[in-house]
Enzyme design. Structure first.
Site, PDB file in Angstrom:
ATOM      1  N   ASP A  68      94.459  13.731  12.591  1.00 36.51           N
ATOM      2  CA  ASP A  68      93.282  13.686  13.300  1.00 36.51           C
ATOM      3  C   ASP A  68      92.330  13.566  12.268  1.00 36.51           C
ATOM      4  OD1 ASP A  68      93.712  16.289  12.529  1.00 36.51           O
ATOM      5  OD2 ASP A  68      93.769  17.051  14.570  1.00 36.51           O
ATOM      6  N   ASN A 137      94.331  27.414  22.016  1.00 37.61           N
ATOM      7  CA  ASN A 137      94.587  26.915  23.361  1.00 37.61           C
ATOM      8  C   ASN A 137      95.820  26.204  23.510  1.00 37.61           C
ATOM      9  OD1 ASN A 137      93.860  24.550  22.285  1.00 37.61           O
ATOM     10  ND2 ASN A 137      92.143  24.240  23.708  1.00 37.61           N
ATOM     11  N   HIS A 139      96.656  23.564  21.609  1.00 40.72           N
ATOM     12  CA  HIS A 139      96.383  22.043  21.206  1.00 40.72           C
ATOM     13  C   HIS A 139      97.368  21.935  20.017  1.00 40.72           C
ATOM     14  CE1 HIS A 139      92.573  22.698  19.081  1.00 40.72           C
ATOM     15  NE2 HIS A 139      93.402  22.373  17.979  1.00 40.72           N
ATOM     16  N   GLU A 144      94.320  18.064  23.798  1.00 40.52           N
ATOM     17  CA  GLU A 144      93.619  19.414  24.414  1.00 40.52           C
ATOM     18  C   GLU A 144      94.356  19.556  25.745  1.00 40.52           C
ATOM     19  OE1 GLU A 144      91.797  21.171  22.933  1.00 40.52           O
ATOM     20  OE2 GLU A 144      89.791  20.646  22.158  1.00 40.52           O
TER      21      GLU A 144
HETATM   22  C1  GLP Z   1      92.276  22.184  14.579  1.00 40.14           C
HETATM   23  C2  GLP Z   1      93.095  21.120  14.169  1.00 40.14           C
HETATM   24  C3  GLP Z   1      94.570  21.156  14.728  1.00 40.14           C
HETATM   25  C4  GLP Z   1      94.966  22.637  13.912  1.00 40.14           C
HETATM   26  C5  GLP Z   1      94.135  23.695  14.706  1.00 40.14           C
HETATM   27  C6  GLP Z   1      94.385  24.926  14.152  1.00 40.14           C
HETATM   28  O1  GLP Z   1      91.338  21.810  15.753  1.00 40.14           O
HETATM   29  N1  GLP Z   1      92.574  19.819  14.982  1.00 40.14           N
HETATM   30  O2  GLP Z   1      95.317  20.102  14.011  1.00 40.14           O
HETATM   31  O3  GLP Z   1      96.372  22.921  14.078  1.00 40.14           O
HETATM   32  O4  GLP Z   1      92.765  23.190  14.521  1.00 40.14           O
HETATM   33  O5  GLP Z   1      93.756  25.125  13.012  1.00 40.14           O
HETATM   34  P1  GLP Z   1      93.980  26.484  12.013  1.00 40.14           P
HETATM   35  O6  GLP Z   1      95.249  26.141  11.214  1.00 40.14           O
HETATM   36  O7  GLP Z   1      92.635  26.313  11.241  1.00 40.14           O
HETATM   37  O8  GLP Z   1      94.172  27.797  13.014  1.00 40.14           O
END
Ligand code: GLP
Length: 247
Positions: A68, A137, A139, A144
């Site tokens: 992403d 959540n 995702h 989402e």
């Molecule tokens: C973001 C990314 C995800 C990631 C998630 C968790 O929104 N788009 O790919 O897995 O957050 O992030 P973190 O590892 O900082 O908790």
């Protein structure tokens, strides 16, 4: 099939997950790696870099496709996922720049960019190993929770919860981009192998819902229960709400 590995802490989680990726790179030198950003995989990139520097890993034939990218921020912005990948991984190992791919957050035409990135992934012939983090959540990428999930690359409006969670990286919640490009569920589910990492208490509920709960679009990561080869690498805190037989 979902295999759960519970590590003692973040360090051990990172090392174990990195070892799975390292094995893939050794086993198939021209692997296509699907990569993820966020705080969870930073330790993994550190281990892969260390093993590269020690001469144990060679990324010269590897292709990478990221999950992403935020829409509307420049690559050189230190909050872009492009910047993150260069900073934590690409600039530290011998991956060839022309073999690293992310969505272009600054593309003028959203539809065209989605189609371009989807075609790029499809033309590569599928992902050998996809690394994932998980949102609070449930995702994955920026898929989402909702009534339905998108199959292909698409541009999403981020949920309030996601904006809230990501604002720690920005000056304020208003500065968090409101949209992002993300791989859809199809390309993720088509990956031959998936490694998903999570650490800390804050992720315990998402991990329990995803891997010990119902398969539902309300928890996008729960669809991974249908994938034939998923390894969940979590620390004890993130595993704490899983039923004891899974820990
Ligand atoms: C973001 C990314 C995800 C990631 C998630 C968790 O929104 N788009 O790919 O897995 O957050 O992030 P973190 O590892 O900082 O908790």
């Amino acid at each position: 099939m979902v295999k759960i590995i519970v590590a003692n802490d973040y360090e051990e989680m990172s090392k174990k997950a990195a070892a799975i990726i390292a094995a893939q790179v050794i086993y198939k030198a021209d692997s296509i790696l699907g990569l993820a950003t966020g705080s969870s995989p930073i330790g993994i990139y550190d281990y892969l870099t260390k093993w590269y520097q020690e001469g144990s890993l060679d990324f010269s034939q590897i292709t990478t496709v990221n999950l992403d990218e935020y829409r509307g921020i420049e690559k050189k912005n230190d909050q872009s996922y492009d910047y993150f990948m260069h900073h934590h991984f690409f600039d530290r190992v011998n991956v060839r720049p022309e073999k690293t791919f992310l969505p272009n957050g600054m593309a003028a035409d959203v539809e065209e960019e989605c189609a371009r990135y989807q075609k790029l992934i499809d033309d590569l012939g599928g992902i050998d190993l996809q690394l994932l983090g998980i949102g609070h959540n449930g995702h994955i990428g920026f898929n989402e929770p909702g009534e339905s999930l998108e199959a292909n690359v698409h541009c999403v409006s981020l949920s309030e919860k996601t904006i809230e969670a990501n604002k720690r990286f920005f000056a304020s919640a208003e500065d968090v981009p409101k949209q992002a490009y993300t791989m859809g569920m199809r390309s993720i589910m088509e990956a031959k192998k998936i490694v998903i990492v999570a650490n800390g208490e804050g992720k315990a509920e998402a991990i329990a819902k995803a891997f010990a709960g119902k398969i539902t679009t309300k928890v996008p990561a729960s669809l991974l229960q249908l994938h034939p080869d998923v390894t969940v690498v979590v620390d004890q805190a993130a595993a704490s709400l899983l039923p004891s037989y899974m820990q």
